[in-house]
Design a protein around this motif. Sequence first.
Motif, PDB file in Angstrom:
ATOM      1  N   UNK A 110       0.831  -1.138   0.003  1.00 30.97           N
ATOM      2  CA  UNK A 110       0.067   0.024  -0.029  1.00 30.97           C
ATOM      3  C   UNK A 110       0.990   1.236   0.055  1.00 30.97           C
ATOM      4  N   UNK A 111       0.134   2.247  -0.743  1.00 27.21           N
ATOM      5  CA  UNK A 111       0.968   3.614  -0.729  1.00 27.21           C
ATOM      6  C   UNK A 111      -0.196   4.743  -0.787  1.00 27.21           C
ATOM      7  N   UNK A 112       0.008   5.429   0.362  1.00 28.36           N
ATOM      8  CA  UNK A 112      -1.494   6.154   0.612  1.00 28.36           C
ATOM      9  C   UNK A 112      -1.059   7.549   1.044  1.00 28.36           C
ATOM     10  N   UNK A 113      -1.808   8.569   0.889  1.00 24.58           N
ATOM     11  CA  UNK A 113      -1.723   9.875   1.349  1.00 24.58           C
ATOM     12  C   UNK A 113      -2.337   9.787   2.834  1.00 24.58           C
ATOM     13  N   UNK A 114      -2.952   8.773   3.205  1.00 25.58           N
ATOM     14  CA  UNK A 114      -3.623   8.665   4.610  1.00 25.58           C
ATOM     15  C   UNK A 114      -2.267   8.724   5.551  1.00 25.58           C
ATOM     16  N   UNK A 115      -2.999   8.918   6.929  1.00 24.60           N
ATOM     17  CA  UNK A 115      -2.057   8.914   8.020  1.00 24.60           C
ATOM     18  C   UNK A 115      -1.788   7.496   8.454  1.00 24.60           C
ATOM     19  N   UNK A 116      -0.705   7.143   9.214  1.00 28.64           N
ATOM     20  CA  UNK A 116      -0.446   5.949   9.758  1.00 28.64           C
ATOM     21  C   UNK A 116      -1.814   5.443  10.528  1.00 28.64           C
ATOM     22  N   UNK A 117      -2.470   6.230  11.386  1.00 28.63           N
ATOM     23  CA  UNK A 117      -3.618   5.733  11.953  1.00 28.63           C
ATOM     24  C   UNK A 117      -4.492   5.483  10.725  1.00 28.63           C
ATOM     25  N   UNK A 118      -4.745   6.018   9.657  1.00 31.48           N
ATOM     26  CA  UNK A 118      -5.821   5.687   8.822  1.00 31.48           C
ATOM     27  C   UNK A 118      -5.471   4.303   8.009  1.00 31.48           C
ATOM     28  N   UNK A 119      -3.977   4.167   7.937  1.00 32.74           N
ATOM     29  CA  UNK A 119      -3.750   2.912   7.316  1.00 32.74           C
ATOM     30  C   UNK A 119      -3.902   1.759   8.199  1.00 32.74           C
ATOM     31  N   UNK A 120      -3.688   2.022   9.580  1.00 30.85           N
ATOM     32  CA  UNK A 120      -3.920   0.743  10.518  1.00 30.85           C
ATOM     33  C   UNK A 120      -5.354   0.443  10.677  1.00 30.85           C
ATOM     34  N   UNK A 121      -6.326   1.397  10.519  1.00 22.05           N
ATOM     35  CA  UNK A 121      -7.659   1.310  10.419  1.00 22.05           C
ATOM     36  C   UNK A 121      -8.171   0.418   9.252  1.00 22.05           C
ATOM     37  N   UNK A 122      -7.481   0.641   7.969  1.00 22.52           N
ATOM     38  CA  UNK A 122      -7.740  -0.309   6.903  1.00 22.52           C
ATOM     39  C   UNK A 122      -7.164  -1.815   7.002  1.00 22.52           C
ATOM     40  N   UNK A 123      -5.880  -1.701   7.664  1.00 21.49           N
ATOM     41  CA  UNK A 123      -5.565  -2.905   7.760  1.00 21.49           C
ATOM     42  C   UNK A 123      -5.885  -3.948   8.588  1.00 21.49           C
ATOM     43  N   UNK A 135       3.194  -1.326   4.045  1.00 18.41           N
ATOM     44  CA  UNK A 135       2.285   0.025   3.890  1.00 18.41           C
ATOM     45  C   UNK A 135       3.087   1.014   4.061  1.00 18.41           C
ATOM     46  N   UNK A 136       2.708   1.875   3.308  1.00 15.06           N
ATOM     47  CA  UNK A 136       3.651   3.304   3.344  1.00 15.06           C
ATOM     48  C   UNK A 136       2.738   4.504   3.207  1.00 15.06           C
ATOM     49  N   UNK A 137       2.973   5.476   4.193  1.00 14.71           N
ATOM     50  CA  UNK A 137       2.052   6.607   4.101  1.00 14.71           C
ATOM     51  C   UNK A 137       2.976   8.006   4.217  1.00 14.71           C
ATOM     52  N   UNK A 138       2.351   9.047   4.013  1.00 13.57           N
ATOM     53  CA  UNK A 138       2.939  10.389   4.010  1.00 13.57           C
ATOM     54  C   UNK A 138       3.743  10.735   5.245  1.00 13.57           C
ATOM     55  N   UNK A 139       3.332  10.057   6.259  1.00 11.26           N
ATOM     56  CA  UNK A 139       3.933  10.447   7.554  1.00 11.26           C
ATOM     57  C   UNK A 139       5.378   9.667   7.558  1.00 11.26           C
ATOM     58  N   UNK A 140       5.627   8.680   6.864  1.00 13.99           N
ATOM     59  CA  UNK A 140       6.962   8.063   6.666  1.00 13.99           C
ATOM     60  C   UNK A 140       7.862   8.601   6.138  1.00 13.99           C
ATOM     61  N   UNK A 149       7.794   6.513  -1.310  1.00 12.69           N
ATOM     62  CA  UNK A 149       7.059   5.617  -0.688  1.00 12.69           C
ATOM     63  C   UNK A 149       7.199   4.352  -1.705  1.00 12.69           C
ATOM     64  N   UNK A 150       7.222   4.676  -2.965  1.00 13.14           N
ATOM     65  CA  UNK A 150       7.257   3.209  -3.777  1.00 13.14           C
ATOM     66  C   UNK A 150       8.727   2.654  -3.487  1.00 13.14           C
ATOM     67  N   UNK A 151       9.840   3.490  -3.409  1.00 16.09           N
ATOM     68  CA  UNK A 151      11.164   3.044  -3.320  1.00 16.09           C
ATOM     69  C   UNK A 151      11.083   2.202  -1.789  1.00 16.09           C
ATOM     70  N   UNK A 152      10.508   2.664  -0.988  1.00 21.07           N
ATOM     71  CA  UNK A 152      10.453   1.944   0.436  1.00 21.07           C
ATOM     72  C   UNK A 152       9.561   0.601   0.176  1.00 21.07           C
ATOM     73  N   UNK A 153       8.490   0.740  -0.689  1.00 21.06           N
ATOM     74  CA  UNK A 153       7.695  -0.511  -0.786  1.00 21.06           C
ATOM     75  C   UNK A 153       8.532  -1.603  -1.749  1.00 21.06           C
ATOM     76  N   UNK A 154       9.165  -1.026  -2.758  1.00 20.83           N
ATOM     77  CA  UNK A 154      10.016  -2.130  -3.396  1.00 20.83           C
ATOM     78  C   UNK A 154      11.086  -2.631  -2.549  1.00 20.83           C
ATOM     79  N   UNK A 155      11.732  -1.750  -1.662  1.00 20.76           N
ATOM     80  CA  UNK A 155      12.627  -2.530  -1.037  1.00 20.76           C
ATOM     81  C   UNK A 155      12.431  -3.454   0.083  1.00 20.76           C
ATOM     82  N   UNK A 156      11.001  -2.908   0.698  1.00 23.77           N
ATOM     83  CA  UNK A 156      10.497  -3.738   1.813  1.00 23.77           C
ATOM     84  C   UNK A 156       9.938  -5.333   1.109  1.00 23.77           C
ATOM     85  N   UNK A 157       9.808  -5.372  -0.262  1.00 21.08           N
ATOM     86  CA  UNK A 157       9.129  -6.455  -0.954  1.00 21.08           C
ATOM     87  C   UNK A 157      10.134  -7.092  -1.854  1.00 21.08           C
ATOM     88  N   UNK A 158      11.461  -6.617  -1.812  1.00 15.31           N
ATOM     89  CA  UNK A 158      12.479  -7.348  -2.783  1.00 15.31           C
ATOM     90  C   UNK A 158      11.972  -7.267  -4.073  1.00 15.31           C
TER      91      UNK A 158
END
Length: 226
Positions: A110-123, A135-140, A149-158
């Motif tokens: 996930x890559x979203x403009x939501x807050x980390x709280x919002x991401x947690x709510x959806x997860x 999952x990655x958000x603007x707060x990161x 966020x996409x660089x972080x997602x690709x790193x996390x998911x190899x």
Amino acid sequence: MTRPLAIFDIDGTLVDSRGSIFEAATEASRALGLPEPDYDRVRKIVGLSLPVALRELEPLLSDADLTRFVEAFKAVFLRMNSDPDFHEPLYPGAIETVRRLHRDGWGLALATGQSRRGVARNLAREGWADLFLSSHCAEDGPGKPDPAMLHAAMAACDAEPATTVMIGDTSHDVMMALNAGVLPLGVAWGFHTVEEQQAAGARHVAQSFSELSVVLDGFAALTKAA
């Protein structure tokens, strides 16, 4: 062989949050004595980090008033989420598509403009936590259209850019994907129009999750053949 990675936006892509975001922007504007924005202005800022989005909505605010605006918006959302009857529905076909990709061996993030709280709510939605690798958000860090966020997602998911696709509903998602060197795919049911996404550089804008699935299957076949 690297498996393909699909990175999904949340608001306007998986989750229909059009009503709640507009309501929050309207009530926050009232709290500051600002004119109520029309929906067309609000929809264009969705996907950006909240301070950047609200600055675009009200560019003449002082820094202090912008901070008040952001806090008012957050307060409205917190109040809405505390209501047991509050519900932001998934778009038809969303969860079925994500589950099918997971079964087929895709990496999902996930890559979203939501807050980390919002991401947690959806997860916390049924089954979501087991589907997404990260999952990655603007707060990161920097928000859209920065590629962080996409660089972080690709790193996390190899994953590599050549085997990664970003799926969103706004031109901000498209530009983030292009900045990260990954395939930008749009969907037609969210906040930005098909034309706005195409103008930003979307390679394809799907009219349904069924159509999106066909495009993703084609992408997966190409990555395996490469």
